[in-house]
Design an enzyme around this catalytic site. Structure first.
Site, PDB file in Angstrom:
ATOM      1  N   GLU A 135       7.350   0.772   5.204  1.00  0.00           N
ATOM      2  CA  GLU A 135       6.697  -0.253   6.021  1.00  0.00           C
ATOM      3  C   GLU A 135       6.854  -1.598   5.326  1.00  0.00           C
ATOM      4  O   GLU A 135       6.852  -1.666   4.096  1.00  0.00           O
ATOM      5  CB  GLU A 135       5.213   0.121   6.158  1.00  0.00           C
ATOM      6  CG  GLU A 135       4.373  -0.855   6.949  1.00  0.00           C
ATOM      7  CD  GLU A 135       2.889  -0.425   6.975  1.00  0.00           C
ATOM      8  OE1 GLU A 135       2.580   0.752   6.686  1.00  0.00           O
ATOM      9  OE2 GLU A 135       2.048  -1.297   7.261  1.00  0.00           O
ATOM     10  N   HIS A 143       0.823  -1.210   0.000  1.00  0.00           N
ATOM     11  CA  HIS A 143       0.000   0.000   0.000  1.00  0.00           C
ATOM     12  C   HIS A 143       0.854   1.256   0.000  1.00  0.00           C
ATOM     13  O   HIS A 143       2.053   1.221   0.266  1.00  0.00           O
ATOM     14  CB  HIS A 143      -0.993   0.035   1.167  1.00  0.00           C
ATOM     15  CG  HIS A 143      -0.398   0.050   2.538  1.00  0.00           C
ATOM     16  ND1 HIS A 143      -0.139  -1.094   3.260  1.00  0.00           N
ATOM     17  CD2 HIS A 143      -0.026   1.072   3.357  1.00  0.00           C
ATOM     18  CE1 HIS A 143       0.349  -0.779   4.450  1.00  0.00           C
ATOM     19  NE2 HIS A 143       0.447   0.530   4.536  1.00  0.00           N
ATOM     20  N   GLN A 151      -3.942   3.419   1.342  1.00  0.00           N
ATOM     21  CA  GLN A 151      -4.331   3.434   2.759  1.00  0.00           C
ATOM     22  C   GLN A 151      -4.500   4.899   3.172  1.00  0.00           C
ATOM     23  O   GLN A 151      -3.523   5.633   3.287  1.00  0.00           O
ATOM     24  CB  GLN A 151      -3.240   2.769   3.606  1.00  0.00           C
ATOM     25  CG  GLN A 151      -3.535   2.737   5.098  1.00  0.00           C
ATOM     26  CD  GLN A 151      -2.455   1.993   5.857  1.00  0.00           C
ATOM     27  OE1 GLN A 151      -1.285   2.370   5.807  1.00  0.00           O
ATOM     28  NE2 GLN A 151      -2.837   0.929   6.541  1.00  0.00           N
TER      29      GLN A 151
HETATM   30  C1  V0V Z   1       9.001  11.847  10.126  1.00  0.00           C
HETATM   31  N1  V0V Z   1       9.972  12.110   9.227  1.00  0.00           N
HETATM   32  C2  V0V Z   1       9.594  11.612   8.048  1.00  0.00           C
HETATM   33  C3  V0V Z   1       8.324  11.038   8.256  1.00  0.00           C
HETATM   34  N2  V0V Z   1       7.984  11.195   9.562  1.00  0.00           N
HETATM   35  N3  V0V Z   1      10.206  11.592   6.858  1.00  0.00           N
HETATM   36  C4  V0V Z   1       9.541  11.009   5.840  1.00  0.00           C
HETATM   37  N4  V0V Z   1       8.308  10.453   5.959  1.00  0.00           N
HETATM   38  C5  V0V Z   1       7.680  10.446   7.146  1.00  0.00           C
HETATM   39  N5  V0V Z   1       6.474   9.895   7.257  1.00  0.00           N
HETATM   40  C6  V0V Z   1      11.219  12.843   9.469  1.00  0.00           C
HETATM   41  C7  V0V Z   1      10.938  14.211  10.061  1.00  0.00           C
HETATM   42  O1  V0V Z   1      10.704  15.156   9.048  1.00  0.00           O
HETATM   43  C8  V0V Z   1      12.189  14.479  10.844  1.00  0.00           C
HETATM   44  O2  V0V Z   1      13.192  14.924   9.975  1.00  0.00           O
HETATM   45  C9  V0V Z   1      12.591  13.112  11.354  1.00  0.00           C
HETATM   46  O3  V0V Z   1      11.960  12.158  10.467  1.00  0.00           O
HETATM   47  C10 V0V Z   1      12.087  12.864  12.773  1.00  0.00           C
HETATM   48  O4  V0V Z   1      10.693  13.104  12.757  1.00  0.00           O
HETATM   49  P1  V0V Z   1       9.844  13.697  13.964  1.00  0.00           P
HETATM   50  O5  V0V Z   1       8.830  14.589  13.380  1.00  0.00           O
HETATM   51  O6  V0V Z   1      10.733  14.196  15.044  1.00  0.00           O
HETATM   52  O7  V0V Z   1       9.074  12.426  14.462  1.00  0.00           O
HETATM   53  P2  V0V Z   1       9.521  11.184  15.318  1.00  0.00           P
HETATM   54  O8  V0V Z   1      11.007  10.978  15.253  1.00  0.00           O
HETATM   55  O9  V0V Z   1       8.871  11.299  16.652  1.00  0.00           O
HETATM   56  O10 V0V Z   1       8.768  10.030  14.498  1.00  0.00           O
HETATM   57  C11 V0V Z   1       9.122   9.684  13.193  1.00  0.00           C
HETATM   58  C12 V0V Z   1       8.913   8.179  13.062  1.00  0.00           C
HETATM   59  C13 V0V Z   1       7.424   7.911  13.438  1.00  0.00           C
HETATM   60  C14 V0V Z   1       9.199   7.770  11.629  1.00  0.00           C
HETATM   61  C15 V0V Z   1       9.851   7.427  14.010  1.00  0.00           C
HETATM   62  O11 V0V Z   1       6.586   8.615  12.550  1.00  0.00           O
HETATM   63  C16 V0V Z   1       7.043   6.468  13.451  1.00  0.00           C
HETATM   64  O12 V0V Z   1       7.289   5.723  14.419  1.00  0.00           O
HETATM   65  N6  V0V Z   1       6.424   5.972  12.357  1.00  0.00           N
HETATM   66  C17 V0V Z   1       6.000   4.559  12.259  1.00  0.00           C
HETATM   67  C18 V0V Z   1       4.568   4.382  12.668  1.00  0.00           C
HETATM   68  C19 V0V Z   1       3.587   5.082  11.770  1.00  0.00           C
HETATM   69  O13 V0V Z   1       3.967   5.922  10.951  1.00  0.00           O
HETATM   70  N7  V0V Z   1       2.288   4.783  11.969  1.00  0.00           N
HETATM   71  C20 V0V Z   1       1.198   5.404  11.199  1.00  0.00           C
HETATM   72  C21 V0V Z   1       0.772   4.558  10.078  1.00  0.00           C
HETATM   73  P3  V0V Z   1      14.033  16.274  10.275  1.00  0.00           P
HETATM   74  O14 V0V Z   1      13.036  17.362  10.411  1.00  0.00           O
HETATM   75  O15 V0V Z   1      14.751  15.954  11.560  1.00  0.00           O
HETATM   76  O16 V0V Z   1      14.949  16.395   9.092  1.00  0.00           O
HETATM   77  S1  V0V Z   1      -0.027   3.092  10.683  1.00  0.00           S
HETATM   78  C22 V0V Z   1      -0.080   1.973   9.365  1.00  0.00           C
HETATM   79  O17 V0V Z   1       0.553   2.276   8.291  1.00  0.00           O
HETATM   80  C23 V0V Z   1      -0.834   0.802   9.534  1.00  0.00           C
HETATM   81  C24 V0V Z   1      -1.621   0.528  10.760  1.00  0.00           C
HETATM   82  C25 V0V Z   1      -0.834  -0.230   8.471  1.00  0.00           C
HETATM   83  O18 V0V Z   1      -0.276  -0.040   7.415  1.00  0.00           O
HETATM   84  O19 V0V Z   1      -1.476  -1.312   8.688  1.00  0.00           O
HETATM   85 CO    CO Z   2       0.625   1.524   6.393  1.00  0.00          CO
END
Ligand code: V0V
Ligand code: CO
Length: 146
Positions: A134, A7, A60
């Site tokens: 992912e 996705h 998604q």
């Molecule tokens: C953050 N950054 C990203 C980003 N999110 N870069 C690209 N794409 C993204 N989506 C960058 C952000 O600009 C910062 O860069 C740096 O990473 C740190 O971000 P932050 O804003 O301080 O945020 P954090 O570090 O607290 O969290 C970022 C992470 C978090 C990636 C660790 O979003 C996470 O744990 N994601 C995984 C879970 C998730 O996304 N769940 C929702 C979808 P600079 O500014 O320092 O350069 S759930 C899903 O998909 C499901 C249920 C499914 O598919 O079934």
């Molecule tokens: Co997802």
């Protein structure tokens, strides 16, 4: 082995309005929807096509359930748009360990619960040229709950 685009995750402020845009513009219907409290999202899966590995590819659509969730924080900073891509694999455990061994940060020690009973993990965007990535193993068809 990664065998498909499972996705593309798209962050939005209003799930119902965004679902309606995809329906009215492209004719995509909601295949499944759920709330994932652990991830802090309300989501709708729009099936695009089935794939030769027995899986499928989806859009998604993701609305945050709380501001401090991953999608909530990302929306506040970036506005709406593509949030992540997800590759499908039959073996998320093995593939994520192999990728971890290449020096890419895998965010979870063990895969967690994803959409439709899948098991998911994420790779840090800073280790993937800016793309939150992912990995997904879909539930066997009998366990799919939709
Ligand atoms: C953050 N950054 C990203 C980003 N999110 N870069 C690209 N794409 C993204 N989506 C960058 C952000 O600009 C910062 O860069 C740096 O990473 C740190 O971000 P932050 O804003 O301080 O945020 P954090 O570090 O607290 O969290 C970022 C992470 C978090 C990636 C660790 O979003 C996470 O744990 N994601 C995984 C879970 C998730 O996304 N769940 C929702 C979808 P600079 O500014 O320092 O350069 S759930 C899903 O998909 C499901 C249920 C499914 O598919 O079934
Ligand atoms: Co997802």
């Amino acid at each position: 082995m990664l065998t498909r685009i499972d996705h593309i995750g798209i962050a939005c402020f209003d799930l119902d309005k965004t679902v309606e845009f995809y329906r009215a513009t492209y004719g995509f219907e909601v295949f499944h929807s759920e709330v994932n409290e652990e991830q802090g999202v309300r989501e709708a899966m729009l099936k695009i096509n089935e794939t030769s590995d027995g899986g499928a590819s989806y859009l998604q659509l993701l609305e945050p359930t709380r501001e401090d969730s991953a999608v909530g924080k990302w929306l506040a900073k970036n506005g709406e748009g593509v949030h992540h891509i997800a590759f499908g694999t039959a073996d998320v455990d093995g593939d994520s360990e192999a990728i971890r061994g290449k020096g890419v940060r895998v965010l979870y020690d063990e895969p967690r619960k994803g959409s439709m009973g899948s098991r998911i993990t994420f790779l840090h965007p800073k280790d993937c040229h800016g793309v939150l990535t992912e990995l997904v193993t879909a539930a066997p068809p009998s366990e799919t709950d939709h």
